[in-house]
Design a protein around this motif. Structure first.
Motif, PDB file in Angstrom:
ATOM      1  N   ASP A 106       0.836  -1.200   0.000  1.00  0.00           N
ATOM      2  CA  ASP A 106       0.000   0.000   0.000  1.00  0.00           C
ATOM      3  C   ASP A 106       0.869   1.249   0.000  1.00  0.00           C
ATOM      4  O   ASP A 106       1.566   1.533   0.975  1.00  0.00           O
ATOM      5  CB  ASP A 106      -0.901  -0.018   1.238  1.00  0.00           C
ATOM      6  N   THR A 107       0.845   1.990  -1.094  1.00  0.00           N
ATOM      7  CA  THR A 107       1.599   3.246  -1.178  1.00  0.00           C
ATOM      8  C   THR A 107       0.687   4.436  -1.454  1.00  0.00           C
ATOM      9  O   THR A 107       1.164   5.534  -1.737  1.00  0.00           O
ATOM     10  CB  THR A 107       2.662   3.159  -2.289  1.00  0.00           C
ATOM     11  N   ILE A 108      -0.622   4.221  -1.379  1.00  0.00           N
ATOM     12  CA  ILE A 108      -1.586   5.279  -1.691  1.00  0.00           C
ATOM     13  C   ILE A 108      -2.053   5.936  -0.397  1.00  0.00           C
ATOM     14  O   ILE A 108      -2.521   5.265   0.525  1.00  0.00           O
ATOM     15  CB  ILE A 108      -2.788   4.715  -2.463  1.00  0.00           C
ATOM     16  N   GLU A 132      -9.984   5.532   4.223  1.00  0.00           N
ATOM     17  CA  GLU A 132      -9.271   4.323   4.619  1.00  0.00           C
ATOM     18  C   GLU A 132      -9.273   4.214   6.136  1.00  0.00           C
ATOM     19  O   GLU A 132      -9.317   5.233   6.834  1.00  0.00           O
ATOM     20  CB  GLU A 132      -7.813   4.354   4.138  1.00  0.00           C
ATOM     21  N   PRO A 133      -9.213   2.991   6.665  1.00  0.00           N
ATOM     22  CA  PRO A 133      -9.068   2.863   8.118  1.00  0.00           C
ATOM     23  C   PRO A 133      -7.715   3.398   8.562  1.00  0.00           C
ATOM     24  O   PRO A 133      -6.730   3.330   7.825  1.00  0.00           O
ATOM     25  CB  PRO A 133      -9.183   1.353   8.357  1.00  0.00           C
ATOM     26  N   GLY A 134      -7.681   3.942   9.762  1.00  0.00           N
ATOM     27  CA  GLY A 134      -6.426   4.485  10.277  1.00  0.00           C
ATOM     28  C   GLY A 134      -6.685   5.466  11.399  1.00  0.00           C
ATOM     29  O   GLY A 134      -7.634   5.314  12.170  1.00  0.00           O
ATOM     30  N   GLY A 203       1.230   3.556   6.996  1.00  0.00           N
ATOM     31  CA  GLY A 203       2.036   4.742   7.259  1.00  0.00           C
ATOM     32  C   GLY A 203       1.905   5.834   6.225  1.00  0.00           C
ATOM     33  O   GLY A 203       2.620   6.844   6.294  1.00  0.00           O
ATOM     34  N   ASN A 204       0.994   5.677   5.256  1.00  0.00           N
ATOM     35  CA  ASN A 204       0.761   6.735   4.273  1.00  0.00           C
ATOM     36  C   ASN A 204      -0.057   7.852   4.916  1.00  0.00           C
ATOM     37  O   ASN A 204      -1.036   7.583   5.620  1.00  0.00           O
ATOM     38  CB  ASN A 204       0.010   6.179   3.059  1.00  0.00           C
ATOM     39  N   ILE A 205       0.323   9.095   4.663  1.00  0.00           N
ATOM     40  CA  ILE A 205      -0.323  10.243   5.296  1.00  0.00           C
ATOM     41  C   ILE A 205      -1.003  11.096   4.236  1.00  0.00           C
ATOM     42  O   ILE A 205      -0.421  11.398   3.190  1.00  0.00           O
ATOM     43  CB  ILE A 205       0.699  11.079   6.080  1.00  0.00           C
ATOM     44  N   SER A 206      -2.228  11.488   4.509  1.00  0.00           N
ATOM     45  CA  SER A 206      -3.015  12.278   3.567  1.00  0.00           C
ATOM     46  C   SER A 206      -2.461  13.692   3.435  1.00  0.00           C
ATOM     47  O   SER A 206      -1.601  14.131   4.211  1.00  0.00           O
ATOM     48  CB  SER A 206      -4.465  12.357   4.051  1.00  0.00           C
ATOM     49  N   SER A 207      -2.974  14.415   2.465  1.00  0.00           N
ATOM     50  CA  SER A 207      -2.722  15.849   2.403  1.00  0.00           C
ATOM     51  C   SER A 207      -3.515  16.527   3.521  1.00  0.00           C
ATOM     52  O   SER A 207      -4.423  15.939   4.112  1.00  0.00           O
ATOM     53  CB  SER A 207      -3.140  16.406   1.043  1.00  0.00           C
TER      54      SER A 207
END
Length: 215
Positions: A106-108, A132-134, A203-207
């Motif tokens: 997952d890189t998105i 997404e869950p998180g 660990g991907n973080i949104s804008s």
């Protein structure tokens, strides 16, 4: 995800010997698996040969009672049978197996949103959600107290003295949660904003997103 490891006893060439080796998976990603092994006593093999789905991967030249290894260049979302053959004096004395399924790569980054509800000079409520869950991290600030928009690190830390309120919420995908803010008093006119980001399990973080109001 399968996270199974098991040890095998004496392999061919050492009948009746009580020597055994334990194989333990220590880490797993979309691209590699890491493992360690330990012998049942002070005796140990001269080297080990690893096989991945029946194909020889490499030889590990370790002569220790315990050791660490890794199988790399794996593919995401794939099942692997890894067999480890241990040799002493070129005789296979024991073997162990790992059965793994590599996780999704997952890189998105997730998308996060906020919607302003009711607000007064002492309270404000917002509705926040992520696709997404998180974890959603948020801060509530007076924009005039910042020369530039707060960055992701500041929002996730939530400990800048200029922050009026901060917090975090665990969410599932598209689950809407309320952020209720109180215990403050707005005495000066200006624009007040809830800034937020979302971090998924990879660990991907949104804008950065925001919603606010002026008084």
């Amino acid at each position: 995800m399968c996270d199974e490891s098991r040890s095998h006893g004496v392999g061919p060439g050492r009948p009746g010997n009580s020597l055994s080796v334990t194989i333990e998976q220590t880490a797993l990603s979309a691209e590699q698996v890491q493992f360690r092994w330990r012998w049942s006593d002070s005796d140990y093999a001269d080297y080990m040969v690893a096989y991945v789905n029946g194909q020889e991967y490499r030889v590990f030249n370790y002569g220790e009672t315990y050791g660490f290894g890794a199988i790399k260049t794996l593919r995401a979302d794939t099942s692997y049978d890894i067999t480890l053959h241990f040799y002493k004096n070129n005789v296979n004395i024991a073997q162990g197996e790992l059965h793994i399924v590599t996780p999704h790569d997952d890189t998105i980054a997730p998308n996060v949103n906020a919607m302003l509800g009711n607000h007064t000079s002492t309270t404000a409520d917002f509705e926040v959600w992520s696709d997404e869950p998180g974890t959603i991290y948020y801060i509530f600030v007076r924009d005039a107290d910042f020369n530039v928009m707060p960055n992701k690190s500041l929002i996730m830390a939530g400990n800048d003295p200029r922050i009026v309120r901060s917090g975090q919420l665990n969410v599932t995908a598209d689950q809407r949660k309320q952020v209720l803010l109180d215990g403050f008093t707005i005495t000066e006119p200006g624009y007040w904003t809830l800034y937020l980001v979302s971090e998924d399990s990879a660990g991907n973080i949104s804008s950065i997103q925001g919603a606010g109001f002026s008084l």
